[in-house]
Design an enzyme around this catalytic site. Structure first.
Site, PDB file in Angstrom:
ATOM      1  N   GLY A 239       0.755  -1.246  -0.318  1.00 31.83           N
ATOM      2  CA  GLY A 239      -0.030   0.006  -0.148  1.00 31.83           C
ATOM      3  C   GLY A 239       0.969   1.160  -0.220  1.00 31.83           C
ATOM      4  O   GLY A 239       0.432   2.488  -0.564  1.00 31.83           O
ATOM      5  N   GLU A 289       4.725  -6.163   1.334  1.00 32.65           N
ATOM      6  CA  GLU A 289       3.997  -6.433   0.508  1.00 32.65           C
ATOM      7  C   GLU A 289       4.004  -5.497  -0.293  1.00 32.65           C
ATOM      8  O   GLU A 289       2.521  -5.262  -0.826  1.00 32.65           O
ATOM      9  CB  GLU A 289       1.982  -7.275   1.318  1.00 32.65           C
ATOM     10  CG  GLU A 289       2.759  -8.578   1.913  1.00 32.65           C
ATOM     11  CD  GLU A 289       1.194  -8.953   2.283  1.00 32.65           C
ATOM     12  OE1 GLU A 289       0.696  -8.237   2.469  1.00 32.65           O
ATOM     13  OE2 GLU A 289       1.619 -10.121   3.043  1.00 32.65           O
ATOM     14  N   GLY A 291       3.106  -3.845  -4.277  1.00 34.04           N
ATOM     15  CA  GLY A 291       2.456  -3.658  -5.385  1.00 34.04           C
ATOM     16  C   GLY A 291       2.375  -3.024  -6.510  1.00 34.04           C
ATOM     17  O   GLY A 291       3.854  -2.509  -7.335  1.00 34.04           O
ATOM     18  N   ARG A 292       2.112  -1.911  -5.682  1.00 32.61           N
ATOM     19  CA  ARG A 292       1.747  -0.857  -6.619  1.00 32.61           C
ATOM     20  C   ARG A 292       3.188   0.002  -6.723  1.00 32.61           C
ATOM     21  O   ARG A 292       3.523   0.483  -7.580  1.00 32.61           O
ATOM     22  CB  ARG A 292       0.834   0.147  -6.451  1.00 32.61           C
ATOM     23  CG  ARG A 292       0.614   1.446  -5.894  1.00 32.61           C
ATOM     24  CD  ARG A 292      -0.434   2.604  -6.058  1.00 32.61           C
ATOM     25  NE  ARG A 292      -1.375   2.570  -6.972  1.00 32.61           N
ATOM     26  CZ  ARG A 292      -1.779   2.937  -7.451  1.00 32.61           C
ATOM     27  NH1 ARG A 292      -0.349   4.099  -8.550  1.00 32.61           N
ATOM     28  NH2 ARG A 292      -2.470   2.646  -8.711  1.00 32.61           N
ATOM     29  N   TYR A 333     -12.496   4.038 -10.100  1.00 31.93           N
ATOM     30  CA  TYR A 333     -11.944   4.534  -9.080  1.00 31.93           C
ATOM     31  C   TYR A 333     -11.790   6.412  -9.013  1.00 31.93           C
ATOM     32  O   TYR A 333     -11.396   6.491  -8.257  1.00 31.93           O
ATOM     33  CB  TYR A 333     -10.569   4.561  -8.290  1.00 31.93           C
ATOM     34  CG  TYR A 333     -10.626   2.755  -8.030  1.00 31.93           C
ATOM     35  CD1 TYR A 333     -10.907   2.154  -7.395  1.00 31.93           C
ATOM     36  CD2 TYR A 333      -9.054   2.040  -8.937  1.00 31.93           C
ATOM     37  CE1 TYR A 333     -10.555   0.882  -6.979  1.00 31.93           C
ATOM     38  CE2 TYR A 333      -9.552   0.470  -8.852  1.00 31.93           C
ATOM     39  CZ  TYR A 333     -10.256  -0.239  -8.022  1.00 31.93           C
ATOM     40  OH  TYR A 333      -9.868  -1.290  -7.541  1.00 31.93           O
ATOM     41  N   CYS A 362     -18.853   0.572 -24.592  1.00 32.10           N
ATOM     42  CA  CYS A 362     -20.569   1.844 -24.338  1.00 32.10           C
ATOM     43  C   CYS A 362     -21.385   1.872 -23.360  1.00 32.10           C
ATOM     44  O   CYS A 362     -21.973   1.918 -23.016  1.00 32.10           O
ATOM     45  CB  CYS A 362     -21.268   1.056 -25.081  1.00 32.10           C
ATOM     46  SG  CYS A 362     -21.069   0.603 -27.192  1.00 32.10           S
ATOM     47  N   GLU A 363     -20.471   3.106 -22.808  1.00 30.09           N
ATOM     48  CA  GLU A 363     -20.276   3.459 -21.711  1.00 30.09           C
ATOM     49  C   GLU A 363     -20.134   4.778 -21.430  1.00 30.09           C
ATOM     50  O   GLU A 363     -19.124   5.161 -21.476  1.00 30.09           O
ATOM     51  CB  GLU A 363     -19.886   2.558 -20.436  1.00 30.09           C
ATOM     52  CG  GLU A 363     -20.877   0.798 -19.694  1.00 30.09           C
ATOM     53  CD  GLU A 363     -20.699   0.564 -18.904  1.00 30.09           C
ATOM     54  OE1 GLU A 363     -20.797   0.969 -17.665  1.00 30.09           O
ATOM     55  OE2 GLU A 363     -20.291  -0.514 -19.240  1.00 30.09           O
TER      56      GLU A 363
HETATM   57  N1  LLP Z   1      -1.235  -7.103   0.498  1.00 31.10           N
HETATM   58  C1  LLP Z   1      -2.401  -7.390   0.407  1.00 31.10           C
HETATM   59  C2  LLP Z   1      -2.300  -7.951   1.309  1.00 31.10           C
HETATM   60  C3  LLP Z   1      -3.125  -6.622  -0.155  1.00 31.10           C
HETATM   61  O1  LLP Z   1      -4.523  -6.563  -0.532  1.00 31.10           O
HETATM   62  C4  LLP Z   1      -3.310  -5.715  -1.150  1.00 31.10           C
HETATM   63  C5  LLP Z   1      -3.453  -4.747  -2.244  1.00 31.10           C
HETATM   64  C6  LLP Z   1      -1.478  -5.450  -1.432  1.00 31.10           C
HETATM   65  C7  LLP Z   1      -0.597  -6.228  -0.610  1.00 31.10           C
HETATM   66  C8  LLP Z   1      -0.536  -4.345  -2.556  1.00 31.10           C
HETATM   67  O2  LLP Z   1      -1.055  -2.936  -1.881  1.00 31.10           O
HETATM   68  P1  LLP Z   1      -0.512  -1.975  -2.774  1.00 31.10           P
HETATM   69  O3  LLP Z   1       1.140  -2.125  -2.864  1.00 31.10           O
HETATM   70  O4  LLP Z   1      -0.333  -2.213  -4.715  1.00 31.10           O
HETATM   71  O5  LLP Z   1      -0.744  -0.538  -3.403  1.00 31.10           O
HETATM   72  N2  LLP Z   1      -7.488  -2.423  -7.701  1.00 31.10           N
HETATM   73  C9  LLP Z   1      -6.847  -0.874  -6.631  1.00 31.10           C
HETATM   74  C10 LLP Z   1      -6.464  -2.148  -5.601  1.00 31.10           C
HETATM   75  C11 LLP Z   1      -6.275  -3.115  -4.690  1.00 31.10           C
HETATM   76  C12 LLP Z   1      -5.840  -3.008  -4.277  1.00 31.10           C
HETATM   77  C13 LLP Z   1      -5.638  -4.212  -2.689  1.00 31.10           C
HETATM   78  N3  LLP Z   1      -4.991  -4.925  -2.244  1.00 31.10           N
HETATM   79  C14 LLP Z   1      -6.379  -0.320  -7.442  1.00 31.10           C
HETATM   80  O6  LLP Z   1      -6.012   0.109  -8.421  1.00 31.10           O
HETATM   81  O7  LLP Z   1      -5.426   0.463  -7.023  1.00 31.10           O
END
Ligand code: LLP
Length: 439
Positions: A239, A289, A291-292, A333, A362-363
């Site tokens: 996150g 953890e 991701g982004r 979002y 089409c939205e």
């Molecule tokens: N760990 C867990 C348990 C999670 O649920 C998530 C993301 C992450 C790590 C990684 O989070 P990050 O570092 O990527 O922020 N689709 C949405 C984001 C949903 C995130 C869900 N969980 C978007 O496009 O912003």
């Protein structure tokens, strides 16, 4: 530092002009920079170096096997949330001792697969799930490590759909419930409940939510220790987004008192200390953890202008060949993504006009940018939707029966097709007539 930059008014990814990729691979196409991916991983690793954390890339952000492999080759583990993500992890032979598994609704089959794969930690989200994991582990004759996902009731993150750690959200259990479960952990004879997990949300740009959560959770770990319950893993989720150092500076002092112990933990991750290490720990292994953080800025979505539509009051709609099915974040979002031309005019300032960049679906929610000052474009020009390397392709669908885009990885002056563009026949794969045969 971004690896998507203009050189002589042409947008490049590393040493490759994006126009060249568009012309050879077609559009829409996702393009990722190898240097950015590796650079972000190293930035994070360095910022947290004194704690030697295990960095588990959150596969859900970008599950392309080659992307996961690049990060795994750098030493990353994986954070998975489904049997499908475990399948991907196995495909690229990620060390199971570097895999953590979260998710509020794990099925029996998924739990069984995770146990059999001997992953590092299953992070459970309810007492009922703990019971279920214990039962399945018993059936398989295994003893396994489990973490408890705590919901610390802390707000954090961007859009409300991506905030996950408030009491009203479905995730995790309260501190009080967690403490009770830890104190009766011996009841679950096939489990070693030895981890604490939390994940606050996504697009968290200041360390404050982490500080608030840790100020609740670190005292719990200390209290448990006094009562004879050792916590071996502290998984603080993902996150965080922005500058890694800013987060490390705020987080590390808070966990210092837990005897973050890289040496003992390291041997554990080499696979030499399986479940039997239980109860013998004298320090806590930190797990992240992201991701982004690792992939968002490492990728863009490249699209081609199809038509320009002018409204009387001067506003323009730039209709492109990518749609909300290819990249849904703006629609879902209301997310802001910069949209920039792949070839700039050699003029300063660039003449511009108020425009919406919209797709063919089409939205009216099918947009990438609204009311932006964009240069005067024409059909056939290419645009880049920036910061689309996380939650881009993975959230793409076939809505409107549109094949999903190709994915390309750029490394220096070369580019590699890492996922083929879908074809029409992919759209109907698995469909059957009422007689049970392919149509
Ligand atoms: N760990 C867990 C348990 C999670 O649920 C998530 C993301 C992450 C790590 C990684 O989070 P990050 O570092 O990527 O922020 N689709 C949405 C984001 C949903 C995130 C869900 N969980 C978007 O496009 O912003």
């Amino acid at each position: 530092m971004s690896n998507f930059k203009y050189k002589r008014n042409q947008l490049y990814c590393e040493a490759v002009p994006l126009k060249q990729i568009a012309e050879s691979a077609g559009t829409p196409v996702y393009i990722y920079s190898y240097q950015s991916l590796v650079g972000r991983y190293k930035e994070l690793k360095q910022a947290f170096a004194s704690a030697h954390p295990l960095i588990c890339f959150s596969v859900k952000a970008n599950s392309n096997l080659t992307i996961c492999k690049v990060l795994s080759e750098q030493g990353a583990g994986l954070d998975i949330v489904s049997g499908g993500e475990l399948y991907r992890a196995k495909k690229i032979k990620v060390d199971p001792k570097k895999i953590v598994f979260a998710g509020a609704g794990k099925t029996e089959e998924e739990i069984r697969e995770a146990i059999k794969a001997k992953i590092l930690l299953i992070n459970a989200e309810s007492e009922q799930e703990v019971e279920e994991i214990d039962r399945i582990a018993g059936e398989l004759g295994r003893k396994i490590r489990v973490g408890l996902r705590i919901n610390p009731d802390v707000p954090g993150g961007g859009h409300r759909y991506i905030q996950t750690a408030k009491e009203e959200n479905k995730f995790g259990i309260s501190l009080k419930e967690a403490k009770e479960l830890f104190l009766k952990k011996e009841k679950f004879s096939h489990l070693n409940i030895c981890g604490i997990h939390f994940h606050l949300g996504s697009q968290i740009t200041t360390p404050q939510p982490f500080v608030r959560a840790l100020k609740k959770i670190v005292p719990l770990i200390q209290e448990l220790k006094k009562k004879g319950v050792e916590i071996s893993y502290l998984d603080i989720g993902g996150g965080f987004f922005g500058v890694a150092n800013k987060f490390a500076r705020a987080i590390l002092p808070l966990v210092k008192g837990l005897e973050i112990n890289p040496v003992r933990s390291k041997s554990r991750f080499m696979g030499t200390a399986p479940a039997e290490h239980q109860g013998t720990s004298n320090g806590v292994k930190l797990i992240l953890e992201p991701g982004r953080f690792l992939t968002a800025e490492s990728g863009i979505l490249l699209t081609k202008v199809l038509y320009i539509k002018k409204r009387e009051e001067g506003k323009r709609f730039i209709i492109v060949d990518a749609g909300m099915n290819d990249f849904i974040r703006p629609a879902l979002y209301n997310a802001y993504h910069e949209v920039i031309p792949v070839v700039r005019k050699p003029l300063n300032p660039q003449p511009s006009t108020l425009s919406d960049v919209v797709g063919p679906v089409c939205e009216s929610g099918d947009f990438f940018a609204k009311d932006r000052n964009l240069p005067l474009l024409k059909s056939g020009d290419f645009l880049a939707v920036m910061e689309s390397g996380a939650y881009g392709f993975v959230m793409a669908s076939n809505y409107n029966s549109r094949p999903r885009p190709a994915e390309i990885l750029v490394k220096e002056d070369k580019f590699y097709l890492i996922r083929e563009r879908e074809r029409y026949r992919d759209l109907i794969r698995g469909e059957l007539t009422m007689e049970g045969s392919p149509p």
